[in-house]
Scaffold this active site. Structure first.
Site, short mmCIF file in Angstrom:
data_model
loop_
_atom_site.label_atom_id
_atom_site.label_comp_id
_atom_site.label_asym_id
_atom_site.label_seq_id
_atom_site.Cartn_x
_atom_site.Cartn_y
_atom_site.Cartn_z
N SER A 238 0.86 -1.19 0.00
CA SER A 238 0.00 0.00 0.00
C SER A 238 0.89 1.23 0.00
O SER A 238 2.11 1.13 0.01
CB SER A 238 -0.89 0.01 1.24
OG SER A 238 -0.10 0.30 2.37
N LYS A 239 0.23 2.38 0.02
CA LYS A 239 0.97 3.65 -0.02
C LYS A 239 2.00 3.75 1.09
O LYS A 239 3.03 4.40 0.93
CB LYS A 239 -0.01 4.82 0.11
CG LYS A 239 -0.63 5.20 -1.20
CD LYS A 239 -1.34 6.54 -1.06
CE LYS A 239 -2.35 6.69 -2.19
NZ LYS A 239 -3.55 7.37 -1.80
N ARG A 240 1.70 3.14 2.20
CA ARG A 240 2.63 3.17 3.33
C ARG A 240 4.02 2.66 2.95
O ARG A 240 5.01 3.02 3.56
CB ARG A 240 2.10 2.24 4.43
CG ARG A 240 1.27 2.92 5.48
CD ARG A 240 0.97 1.98 6.63
NE ARG A 240 0.60 0.63 6.23
CZ ARG A 240 1.35 -0.43 6.40
NH1 ARG A 240 2.53 -0.32 6.96
NH2 ARG A 240 0.94 -1.63 6.02
N GLY A 242 5.72 3.29 0.45
CA GLY A 242 6.46 4.17 -0.46
C GLY A 242 5.78 4.21 -1.81
O GLY A 242 4.57 4.07 -1.90
#
Ligand code: GLU
Length: 469
Positions: A238-240, A242
């Site tokens: 996910s966006k977490r 990077g």
């Protein structure tokens, strides 16, 4: 029958790395087996779909070289097809109109919850005898109440789902719009898709789509559900973690060939080989060889593969990405392609990303490299450097053709005249020419920079030294 696969993104955000992997696998598998790769934009969710997102998806695919053989097709163009399929199912008795109100449905779920059951539509409109007429209603599918739905998944093996797990899904909403499962089944049929290759997160939709195929008397395609990508911490990517947008990787200086290479290797292997060209992937890749465990996305490995692809590329191939990164560093106008192609071989062995490469060759395209990197200047631009740098400038002024051998001769003459070792001249020279103590070979650096800039920077450096010491 010709193999036909499709990539079917919803244009509700960017093309993420997992989607790119699906598209890549569709592309590779059809190349290997001589099939057709179709692109379908699933924009039935009018509120969340945007033209910008469509553009970003197309741009991402183009950049990766994953252009489809057919498409893009847009689901929003096919609404009539979906409605007609639903009408046919109602006429033939495999679907039915339902006018249960929101309150009725809420009440039903509440009762089920209190009884400790899974909330689901209980099918009460299935057997209604009074016609619905004009009142708002949805169309629901008559899911077989018992039995199992089984398919041989090309990646997961046999998958068996108990039909009792599924309720009567909505095919057409009360505003006349189709739902995801109906649109996908109808399109997969009409587009002649023979292999549905997609993420594992769609496994729960597959029995519903198979039911729709069967109700309409259509041949069910084959299915292959790919394991999802996970981050190094084991959680779904996910966006977490990077950068997850494909175009973000481009901004960060990755090459499309490297990203494809890396994505293909996530879950697939060919002996011990790590570095693959697109042609090799198209020759060897087969979804039958894919593993079933989640693939872990490892940024360091991607970086390592990127370095390989940078070194292996023919310079003209790298020109667009280098030009792009120089533009981002504020170089304006960006140098001509021929000039970039000529300097590229000097920098290819020295950069893991195109961002790094642009930073390293930036000195060639600016008017001045002042201010120098502080640490490099402190170490190498001592008072003792002044005379040799001026001496070198004099020798270079006499060089007629600015060829590497002539530059080398002037350099050697200066070393001799001042009784210096190579590094004693090369290091201060690097600092005044490039602003830092690291650069390609010193003769090559002068050669690339050209006479005018070299002499100008030597005098600029001498001035700096005179003021300092
Ligand atoms: N549109 C769906 C998605 O973006 C994919 C549907 C499919 O592949 O069947 O996840």
């Amino acid at each position: 029958m010709t193999l036909r696969t499709r990539f079917a993104p919803s244009p509700t955000g960017f093309l993420h790395i997992g989607g790119a992997r699906t598209a890549l696998f569709c592309r590779l598998h059809t190349r290997r087996h001589g099939g057709v790769f179709v692109l379908r934009i699933e924009d039935t969710d009018q509120e969340r779909s945007t033209p910008e997102a469509v553009e970003v998806i197309l741009e991402g695919l183009r950049w990766l070289g994953l252009d489809p053989d057919e498409g893009p097709f847009f689901q929003s163009d096919n609404t009539e097809l979906y409605r007609a399929a639903a009408r046919r199912m109602v006429e033939e008795g495999s679907a039915y109109p339902c006018d249960c109100s929101r309150e009725t449905l809420d009440e039903m779920r509440e009762q089920q919850r209190l009884r400790g059951e899974k909330p689901r539509y209980d099918g009460r409109c299935r057997n209604r005898t009074t016609p619905i007429g004009d009142q708002p209603h949805v169309i629901r599918f008559k899911t077989p109440p018992a039995g199992e739905t089984v398919w041989e998944d090309k990646i997961q093996g046999t998958i068996l789902i108990d039909n009792a797990e599924l309720d009567d899904l909505i095919l057409i909403r009360s505003d006349g719009s189709p739902t995801y499962n109906l649109a996908v089944a109808v399109d997969d049929h009409h587009m002649g898709i023979t292999l549905v290759l997609r993420g594992e997160d769609h496994v729960s939709n597959t029995p519903r789509q198979i039911h729709i195929f069967r109700a309409l008397g259509w041949e069910v395609p084959e299915y292959a559900h790919m394991p999802l990508l996970h981050g190094a911490d084991g959680a779904k990517l996910s966006k977490r973690h990077g950068a997850v947008s494909v175009l973000q990787y481009r901004e960060e200086g990755f090459l499309p060939t490297a990203l494809n290479n890396y994505l293909a290797r996530l879950g697939w292997s060919h002996g011990e080989q790590e570095i693959f060209t697109m042609v090799e992937l198209e020759t060897w890749f087969d979804i039958g060889d894919l593993g079933r465990s989640a693939a872990i996305f490892d940024q360091n490995k991607l970086l390592w593969i990127n370095g390989h692809h940078i070194r292996a590329a023919a310079p003209p191939q790298l020109v667009p990405e280098l030009a792009r990164q120089l533009g981002r560093l504020g170089i304006d106008p960006v140098p001509a392609p021929e000039r970039l192609a000529a300097i590229l071989p000097e920098f290819q062995p020295r950069a893991a990303t195109m961002v790094e490469m642009a930073q390293k060759c930036r000195f060639l395209f600016v008017d001045s490299v002042l201010p120098y990197e502080e640490k490099a200047a402190r170490k190498h631009l001592t008072a003792a450097a002044l005379d040799p740098l001026l001496g070198l400038a004099r020798h270079l002024e006499g060089v007629a053709d600015w060829s590497p051998p002539s530059i080398e001769a002037a350099f050697q003459q200066t070393l001799q005249a001042f009784g210096l070792a190579m590094g004693q001249l090369a290091q201060p020279l690097r600092v005044v020419l490039t602003g830092s103590a690291a650069s390609p070979g010193i003769i090559e650096t002068l050669h690339m920079l050209g006479r005018e800039q070299t002499l100008r920077r030597l005098h600029e450096g001498a001035e700096y030294l005179q003021q300092r010491h």
